[in-house]
Scaffold this active site. Structure first.
Site, PDB file in Angstrom:
ATOM      1  N   GLY A 175      -0.121   8.230   0.860  1.00 35.41           N
ATOM      2  CA  GLY A 175      -0.072   8.320   2.316  1.00 35.41           C
ATOM      3  C   GLY A 175       1.229   7.868   2.959  1.00 35.41           C
ATOM      4  CB  ILE A 176       1.776   5.996   6.149  1.00 40.79           C
ATOM      5  CG1 ILE A 176       0.974   6.967   7.029  1.00 40.79           C
ATOM      6  CG2 ILE A 176       2.956   5.431   6.930  1.00 40.79           C
ATOM      7  CD1 ILE A 176       0.260   6.311   8.218  1.00 40.79           C
ATOM      8  N   GLY A 177       2.635   4.883   3.292  1.00 45.84           N
ATOM      9  CA  GLY A 177       3.470   3.966   2.502  1.00 45.84           C
ATOM     10  C   GLY A 177       4.338   4.718   1.512  1.00 45.84           C
ATOM     11  N   GLY A 196       0.825  -1.223   0.000  1.00 40.50           N
ATOM     12  CA  GLY A 196       0.000   0.000   0.000  1.00 40.50           C
ATOM     13  C   GLY A 196       0.850   1.260   0.000  1.00 40.50           C
ATOM     14  CE1 TYR A 247      -7.655   1.318  10.244  1.00 46.86           C
ATOM     15  CE2 TYR A 247      -7.689   2.180  12.487  1.00 46.86           C
ATOM     16  CZ  TYR A 247      -7.067   2.058  11.258  1.00 46.86           C
ATOM     17  OH  TYR A 247      -5.839   2.668  11.046  1.00 46.86           O
ATOM     18  CB  SER A 264      -4.223   2.082  14.416  1.00 48.10           C
ATOM     19  OG  SER A 264      -5.077   3.022  15.041  1.00 48.10           O
TER      20      SER A 264
END
Ligand code: NAP
Length: 241
Positions: free
Chosen positions: A12-14, A8, A150, A137
């Site tokens: 974003g973060i990836g 991913g 989630y 998270s």
């Protein structure tokens, strides 16, 4: 040069992790829907690093994970460092959450970590070295209202991380998770209004969200030799949430 797979990493973060690790590693970026963004990131990375590839694969599907690893092994060699970052969020009360949505979240966030880790570990065991980082998270530990699926997926990632770390430590493979608070990416910004985001910021000690680059810096440290004795940890990075 070690080979890193970042699941991913089209956004974003990836994406921030890929940029942070470039050009010191051979890098496999992975996307599902955002092909254009992934190819544009690939072009950027290739300006300083020829050892980068982009692979389209849904990491919740075993056959696609297998094909992805085969492509990486053919082009960059076996995966030495696996960064399980791909994930989706879903906000709804439990009574309004279709079972299919619950399953999709668990498959994308959790099954993917099982599938990629299982596939990567074979070669790591042969080499007797390797690193796995799972992006969890804060909600995996704390739980979050309207995000029960989630939160459950991230809580399970935490226990999978701790268990795998114990199983693999004798083989010199380290496994850790990073538990961010709120990070400024599409995942956060797409579901909330500007006003709601400002309210949320007030709940964070530092009164701001993390930048994706700050998570990437922690990843860079955890996969480095400097972190050679750290395994089985869930490392918080939340600005004092
Ligand atoms: P994002 O901006 O929404 O990006 C999600 C990434 O995951 C995209 O690159 C997406 O690829 C990919 N992805 C989703 N499903 C996939 C699948 N089945 N197969 C392959 N790739 C898939 O989210 P983010 O904020 O960067 O989140 C990254 C990770 O950090 C997630 O695990 C998330 O739970 C975690 N996290 C985020 C926050 C936050 O506040 N943002 C906080 C704590 C933890 P495509 O677009 O190509 O489909």
């Amino acid at each position: 040069m070690k080979t890193v797979l970042i699941t991913g990493s089209s956004r974003g973060i990836g994406k921030a992790i890929a940029r942070r690790l470039n050009p010191n590693y051979k890098i496999a970026i992975n996307y599902k829907e955002s092909k254009k963004a992934a190819l544009s990131l690939l072009e950027e990375l290739r300006q300083t690093n020829p050892y980068t590839i982009a692979i389209g694969a849904d990491v919740s599907k075993e056959d696609q994970v297998e094909e992805m690893f085969a492509t990486i092994e053919k082009n960059l060699g076996a995966v030495d460092i696996l960064i399980n970052n791909a994930g989706i969020a879903h906000y709804s009360l439990i009574q309004d959450t279709p079972y299919e949505s619950f399953q999709k979240i668990i498959q994308t966030n959790l099954d993917s970590v099982f599938l990629t880790s299982k596939r990567a570990v074979g070669k790591m065991l042969e080499k007797k070295e390797g690193v796995i980082i799972n992006i969890s998270s804060i909600w995996g530990e704390e739980g979050s209202s309207m995000e029960s699926a989630y939160s459950a997926s991230k809580g399970a990632i935490n226990s999978l991380t701790k268990s795998l770390a114990k199983e693999l430590a004798p083989s010199k493979i380290r496994v850790n998770a990073i538990a961010p608070g709120i990070v400024e990416t599409d995942m956060m910004t797409k579901d909330f209004s500007k006003e709601e985001l400002e309210e949320l910021k007030k709940e964070v000690g530092m009164e701001r969200f993390a930048k994706a680059e700050e998570i990437a810096n922690l990843v860079a440290y955890l996969i480095s030799e400097e972190a050679s004795y750290i395994t089985g940890d869930i490392i918080n990075i939340n600005g004092g949430y």
